[in-house]
Structures are given as C-alpha cells and as structure tokens.
Design a protein around this motif. Sequence first.
Motif, PDB file in Angstrom:
ATOM      1  N   UNK A 144      -3.020  -3.200  -8.698  1.00 30.72           N
ATOM      2  CA  UNK A 144      -1.964  -3.527  -7.735  1.00 30.72           C
ATOM      3  C   UNK A 144      -2.477  -3.935  -6.354  1.00 30.72           C
ATOM      4  N   UNK A 145      -3.780  -3.863  -6.123  1.00 36.37           N
ATOM      5  CA  UNK A 145      -4.301  -4.327  -4.834  1.00 36.37           C
ATOM      6  C   UNK A 145      -4.402  -5.852  -4.812  1.00 36.37           C
ATOM      7  N   UNK A 146      -4.237  -6.480  -5.988  1.00 35.50           N
ATOM      8  CA  UNK A 146      -4.358  -7.933  -6.118  1.00 35.50           C
ATOM      9  C   UNK A 146      -2.966  -8.536  -6.263  1.00 35.50           C
ATOM     10  N   UNK A 147      -2.590  -9.401  -5.336  1.00 37.74           N
ATOM     11  CA  UNK A 147      -1.245  -9.977  -5.338  1.00 37.74           C
ATOM     12  C   UNK A 147      -1.157 -11.177  -6.283  1.00 37.74           C
ATOM     13  N   UNK A 148      -0.833 -10.899  -7.519  1.00 32.33           N
ATOM     14  CA  UNK A 148      -0.642 -11.944  -8.518  1.00 32.33           C
ATOM     15  C   UNK A 148       0.345 -11.429  -9.555  1.00 32.33           C
ATOM     16  N   UNK A 149       1.313 -12.260  -9.903  1.00 34.56           N
ATOM     17  CA  UNK A 149       2.338 -11.852 -10.857  1.00 34.56           C
ATOM     18  C   UNK A 149       1.983 -12.221 -12.293  1.00 34.56           C
ATOM     19  N   UNK A 150       1.083 -13.192 -12.462  1.00 34.82           N
ATOM     20  CA  UNK A 150       0.806 -13.734 -13.786  1.00 34.82           C
ATOM     21  C   UNK A 150      -0.120 -12.856 -14.631  1.00 34.82           C
ATOM     22  N   UNK A 151      -0.730 -11.853 -14.027  1.00 33.21           N
ATOM     23  CA  UNK A 151      -1.699 -11.007 -14.727  1.00 33.21           C
ATOM     24  C   UNK A 151      -1.188  -9.568 -14.746  1.00 33.21           C
ATOM     25  N   UNK A 152      -1.337  -8.907 -15.879  1.00 37.03           N
ATOM     26  CA  UNK A 152      -0.922  -7.505 -15.966  1.00 37.03           C
ATOM     27  C   UNK A 152      -1.813  -6.659 -15.075  1.00 37.03           C
ATOM     28  N   UNK A 153      -1.217  -5.622 -14.446  1.00 38.49           N
ATOM     29  CA  UNK A 153      -1.966  -4.834 -13.475  1.00 38.49           C
ATOM     30  C   UNK A 153      -1.862  -3.334 -13.743  1.00 38.49           C
ATOM     31  N   UNK A 154      -2.941  -2.650 -13.426  1.00 33.62           N
ATOM     32  CA  UNK A 154      -2.925  -1.185 -13.444  1.00 33.62           C
ATOM     33  C   UNK A 154      -2.237  -0.707 -12.182  1.00 33.62           C
ATOM     34  N   UNK A 155      -1.439   0.344 -12.262  1.00 32.61           N
ATOM     35  CA  UNK A 155      -0.632   0.760 -11.111  1.00 32.61           C
ATOM     36  C   UNK A 155      -1.418   1.518 -10.043  1.00 32.61           C
ATOM     37  N   UNK A 156      -1.043   1.284  -8.796  1.00 33.64           N
ATOM     38  CA  UNK A 156      -1.463   2.087  -7.657  1.00 33.64           C
ATOM     39  C   UNK A 156      -0.195   2.449  -6.896  1.00 33.64           C
ATOM     40  N   UNK A 157      -0.196   3.606  -6.266  1.00 31.00           N
ATOM     41  CA  UNK A 157       1.026   4.085  -5.624  1.00 31.00           C
ATOM     42  C   UNK A 157       0.788   4.441  -4.155  1.00 31.00           C
ATOM     43  N   UNK A 158       1.880   4.418  -3.386  1.00 30.01           N
ATOM     44  CA  UNK A 158       1.870   4.947  -2.020  1.00 30.01           C
ATOM     45  C   UNK A 158       3.095   5.829  -1.848  1.00 30.01           C
ATOM     46  N   UNK A 159       3.000   6.774  -0.936  1.00 30.78           N
ATOM     47  CA  UNK A 159       4.159   7.599  -0.617  1.00 30.78           C
ATOM     48  C   UNK A 159       4.932   6.927   0.511  1.00 30.78           C
ATOM     49  N   UNK A 160       6.183   6.643   0.276  1.00 30.53           N
ATOM     50  CA  UNK A 160       7.019   5.959   1.272  1.00 30.53           C
ATOM     51  C   UNK A 160       8.446   6.476   1.160  1.00 30.53           C
ATOM     52  N   UNK A 161       8.973   6.888   2.301  1.00 33.51           N
ATOM     53  CA  UNK A 161      10.322   7.446   2.349  1.00 33.51           C
ATOM     54  C   UNK A 161      10.466   8.594   1.351  1.00 33.51           C
ATOM     55  N   UNK A 162       9.437   9.427   1.339  1.00 32.90           N
ATOM     56  CA  UNK A 162       9.395  10.635   0.520  1.00 32.90           C
ATOM     57  C   UNK A 162       9.443  10.341  -0.975  1.00 32.90           C
ATOM     58  N   UNK A 163       9.027   9.159  -1.348  1.00 29.11           N
ATOM     59  CA  UNK A 163       8.977   8.810  -2.759  1.00 29.11           C
ATOM     60  C   UNK A 163       7.608   8.226  -3.103  1.00 29.11           C
ATOM     61  N   UNK A 164       7.215   8.389  -4.338  1.00 33.38           N
ATOM     62  CA  UNK A 164       5.971   7.804  -4.835  1.00 33.38           C
ATOM     63  C   UNK A 164       6.310   6.434  -5.412  1.00 33.38           C
ATOM     64  N   UNK A 165       5.940   5.383  -4.686  1.00 31.32           N
ATOM     65  CA  UNK A 165       6.360   4.032  -5.053  1.00 31.32           C
ATOM     66  C   UNK A 165       5.154   3.200  -5.467  1.00 31.32           C
ATOM     67  N   UNK A 166       5.341   2.390  -6.488  1.00 32.32           N
ATOM     68  CA  UNK A 166       4.260   1.511  -6.927  1.00 32.32           C
ATOM     69  C   UNK A 166       4.064   0.386  -5.917  1.00 32.32           C
ATOM     70  N   UNK A 167       2.810   0.096  -5.594  1.00 26.54           N
ATOM     71  CA  UNK A 167       2.472  -0.886  -4.564  1.00 26.54           C
ATOM     72  C   UNK A 167       3.067  -2.255  -4.865  1.00 26.54           C
ATOM     73  N   UNK A 168       3.047  -2.664  -6.119  1.00 26.41           N
ATOM     74  CA  UNK A 168       3.520  -4.002  -6.487  1.00 26.41           C
ATOM     75  C   UNK A 168       5.019  -4.194  -6.279  1.00 26.41           C
TER      76      UNK A 168
END
Length: 247
Positions: free
Chosen positions: A7-31
């Motif tokens: 998820x550190x790589x901004x591309x929609x055409x390739x499948x990605x392994x997830x990375x998360x950040x905590x935002x607004x008290x939720x664990x959200x996927x970066x993509x």
Amino acid sequence: MKIITDDSVDIDEVEKLPLYVEWKRRRIRVSSIKRESYFLSNKRTYVELPYYEEVRDVLTKAVAEYGTVDVVLPLWPTIFLKRTVMFVSSIVEGIKLREAKMDSVSLSFFLKSERSLEELHEFAQNSKTYLLFPDVSVLKKNDVIPEERFKNVITKSVNLVKFNYGVVQVKSSWSVKGAISEMVKEINPKKHFMIVVRHSGRSRLANILTTMLVSNFGHRVSLGWMNPVAASQYGHNTVTVSVIPEV
C-alpha cells in the motif's frame, strides 16, 4: 506470474499487501484514505503492519491461481513487509521477493508502464528522488539517514536529501532557494524524464515548485499528495521530487 506490491505504492492495477494507519480512532487501510482530508487533520502517521495471516492468505491465493508470485517492494520508505514476506516464501513455494532500489513513487510509475521486471534495476539506476525540507531528526529516527551520514548534517540549515539506487546523500543549504537551486542544477535537461512532486501538507510550496520545474524543463510534471506511508518515514510538511525515466 503475478506481481504484488504494498500500500505504500500508489497504483490501482496491481494487487497490494495491506498497510494500515490509525485515523479517527479507527484502523484504516492506507489505500482507502482520501489524502487531502487525512493530511489536513492528521499531523502524525504511524504505519501498522498487516497480520501475518493476511499476508499469507494473499500470497498463497495468488500462488494457487498463477503458479508464481513476484513481490516487488520499494526501498524507500523502509520495506515494512520484508521479513513477513520472506518468512511466508520460506514455507510456500513460488514466491520471489524483489527489492526495488527506488522509492515508492518511482516504483508506481515503473509498474504502471508494464515493463518487464528484468528492467527493474536499470530503471532504478536512472531514477532519483529528492526530499526537500525534511525534519532530519525524523529521518534519523526512522533510519532513512544512516547514523554515519547524520553526523555531517548541519541541523539548523535547510537540508536536501537525495536517494539514488539505494544511496543516500545529504546536502545542506542556508536558504530554501539554495536547496532548490542545488536540486535543479543536478537534473540533466538533456535526458528524457518526468518529474513527480508529492507533498504532505505544503500545498502552496509544492505548487510553486511545480511551476518552477515546468518553467525550467518543460517536461511532464505530476503533482499530488504524498502516500501516508512515505509521510510516516519522511515526516509531515515535506516535499519529494522524483525524477524518473519517461514511461
């Protein structure tokens, strides 16, 4: 063969392994994050790794469907998933880890170009990325600047950090204008390339810089928000300028 990145790589055409950040008290996927609202409300980013089971399930499913899987991860920011991918590959046949010696921005354009992975290293050698106005203490803490390089940094100056094929160079300037001039001086106008500007909260500065780069080189220039994973490594209110072969 299946290509997977993260998820550190901004591309929609390739499948990605997830990375998360905590935002607004939720664990959200970066993509899934809307960049503008995220960076305007969140000044600190902590990247959370996926669970081992998530990585295993994505990779084993891809191997079952395609036979072989190439996991291509950027060198900058830090390869968060390297150990997990290597462990999964040790027990599941058909997985190959490729460490691209370029940042996530350059890697995204490489993957979008649909070039052969055999061209990965050549592309990386001809790519470079500059960090403008980073907080050098953040870079040191996140191991972006090696300890031996950090000793030579004048912390009160405006620092220009350059990444090229895995090598980090730090140059100090006593003014913003001087740092930008140093960067522009290094860009070879005779080569065919494009320039990609990304920022994590310095919209005005990024716009001015983009206008100046277009004026100087007249090449293709892309302007946008930084990936939250990069912001976690480089610090907020930072601008990156990636110079990559035209795709």
